[in-house]
Design an enzyme around this catalytic site. Structure first.
Site, PDB file in Angstrom:
ATOM      1  N   ALA A 114     104.951 -27.356  10.937  1.00 56.29           N
ATOM      2  CA  ALA A 114     104.472 -28.419  11.816  1.00 56.29           C
ATOM      3  C   ALA A 114     105.337 -28.419  13.078  1.00 56.29           C
ATOM      4  O   ALA A 114     106.348 -27.717  13.144  1.00 56.29           O
ATOM      5  CB  ALA A 114     104.574 -29.774  11.121  1.00 56.29           C
ATOM      6  N   LYS A 115     104.967 -29.167  14.047  1.00 58.38           N
ATOM      7  CA  LYS A 115     105.809 -29.374  15.228  1.00 58.38           C
ATOM      8  C   LYS A 115     105.342 -30.635  15.920  1.00 58.38           C
ATOM      9  O   LYS A 115     104.181 -31.034  15.788  1.00 58.38           O
ATOM     10  CB  LYS A 115     105.698 -28.184  16.183  1.00 58.38           C
ATOM     11  CG  LYS A 115     106.920 -27.984  17.047  1.00 58.38           C
ATOM     12  CD  LYS A 115     108.024 -27.252  16.308  1.00 58.38           C
ATOM     13  CE  LYS A 115     109.276 -27.124  17.168  1.00 58.38           C
ATOM     14  NZ  LYS A 115     110.258 -26.213  16.570  1.00 58.38           N
TER      15      LYS A 115
END
Ligand code: NAD
Length: 426
Positions: A114-115
């Site tokens: 994720a980011k």
């Protein structure tokens, strides 16, 4: 050996998410993945876009835009940093989330990628403004984060204080302390021993493992490090202290220094602490960052920025090993040049994965409420890095591809296997 297309880090010319998707296609061909699987691997699973007001110090309100992208969670909860920068864009966050997915898979952590990011200029915000920005963003994304769902961490211009605010905001909403919602926290709040040094330590282990295959000895061998920050200085210290390497060149944003018979990296650190830069270190010759990349050395560690080794300078790189402590320091066109010159590239998704590995250890300790000693953290980190390098090297040898392609093959195969085994819901 056939000339091959190679997956690589981002290019500034290209949209980073287009680059990330191109990488999937290249490796999917090598792995003979079917079209359905390619489509899954080229799409982020979940994207949250938030616009929220923050009260500024002068009493005015400003609306900020932020994102959180959960790329793939077939292998477990998603993991990835939060970036505060004026140039954050949804496509950049998508690309970074994809790369986190592959990085976690290369070192076999039970995580997806994720980011997150907020479009802002933290250098021109007060601590109070940053705290309010962070808490409101944390509250907005609390819909989709959590220790079993998605676990943020620091990235560009966010740090352990940012993580402390997120942990507190999330915990206030739950009504009890949830340290496992973020990693990279201060040790006093459930952070892990060894997290701060983990990226450099992991990088030093991978270099040690690769050296015999690249035909070099680290003991008395020469090392140049571009970017003497967290990742770069720890890598230099450990190669010097534990493996007997000679640190012949280092640099930071103000310039570089060179000394053919080696320098003590701890003394350089002291000098940098006193003067604000490595430049002017007694007895060393001044060099530019460009020159540093091209000096004759056994190991080159790019540990600063993206896009440093390009088509323009790749042919002049004289190092036998390029160990990517930084994310994306080598452009795709440069990759094939290095491959033809038989330079051993240790790709970012492997070489700097020590950071996320100890983040995983931090999360595991938080969930158990049982904390490990530093020696235990480092022992487990070493095992992960040694095993991961060995697997990547074996794939590279048996498929006649270089390490970057091999690392991507290992990662995408693991994610694809998890998707296939779980099946398509419903
Ligand atoms: P940092 O801010 O501690 O250090 C960066 C260093 O690079 C500083 O010394 C800075 O002066 C130097 N620098 C900046 N511009 C430069 C330039 N033009 N030329 C040469 N040096 C320059 O950051 P960090 O945490 O060490 O991160 C460095 C790289 O490592 C980044 O690409 C980051 O994404 C990657 N990385 C870091 C971690 C981590 O845990 N710290 C984990 C994975 C990847």
């Amino acid at each position: 050996m056939p000339k091959q297309s190679e997956p690589s880090g981002p290019t500034d010319a290209a949209n980073p998410f287009e680059t990330a998707k191109r990488q999937v296609d290249i490796v999917a061909d090598l792995l003979h993945l079917d079209n359905g699987m390619r489509e899954i691997l080229k799409h982020p699973k979940r994207e949250l876009s938030v616009n929220f007001p923050v009260r500024m110090d002068d009493g005015s309100y400003r609306v900020f835009n932020g994102y959180r992208v959960q790329y793939n969670m077939a292998r477990g909860p998603t993991k990835g940093g939060i970036r505060y920068h004026p140039n954050v864009s949804l496509d950049e966050v998508r690309a970074l989330a994809a790369w986190m997915t592959w990085k976690c898979a290369v070192v076999n952590l039970p995580y997806g990628g994720a980011k997150g990011g907020i479009i802002c200029d933290p250098k021109h915000m007060s601590k109070g403004e940053l705290e309010r920005l962070t808490r409101r963003y944390a509250s907005e994304i609390s819909l989709i984060i959590g220790p079993e769902i998605d676990i943020p961490a620091p990235d560009v211009y966010t740090d352990s204080q940012t993580m402390a605010w997120i942990m507190d905001t999330y915990s206030m909403q739950q009504g009890y302390s949830v340290p496992g919602v973020v990693t990279g926290k201060p040790i006093a709040l459930g952070g892990s021993e060894g997290r701060a040094e983990a990226t450099g330590r992991g990088c030093a282990y991978v270099i040690r493992e690769a050296a015999p295959h690249a035909g070099i000895r680290i003991k008395n061998g020469t090392v140049a490090v571009q970017g003497f920050g967290n990742a770069g200085s720890v890598t230099a210290n450990l190669l010097h202290d534990e493996q007997g390497a000679q640190i012949v060149a280092v640099s930071d944003s103000k310039g570089g220094i060179y000394k053919a018979d080696g320098m003590n990296p701890h003394a350089i650190e002291e000098h940098k602490k006193k003067t604000g830069s490595v430049v002017g270190f007694p007895g060393a010759k001044a060099i530019s960052n460009e020159e540093l990349l091209e000096i004759k050395t056994d190991v080159l560690v790019p540990a600063a920025l993206e896009n440093q080794i390009t088509k323009k300078n790749a042919d002049r790189i004289q190092a036998k090993i390029v160990a990517e402590a930084a994310n994306g320091p080598t452009l795709p066109e440069a990759d094939s040049v290095l491959f033809e010159k038989k330079v051993t590239v240790l790709p970012d998704i492997l070489a700097n994965a020590g950071g996320v590995t100890v983040s995983y250890f931090e999360w595991a300790q938080d969930i158990q409420r049982y904390f490990w000693e530093l020696a235990e953290v480092n022992r487990r980190l070493e095992r992960v890095m040694v095993d991961s390098y060995a697997q990547v090297h074996k794939i590279a040898e048996s498929n006649h591809v270089h390490n970057r392609t091999a690392a991507y093959m290992l990662a995408l195969q693991r994610v694809a296997d998890a998707i296939r085994l779980r099946g398509i819901y419903p």
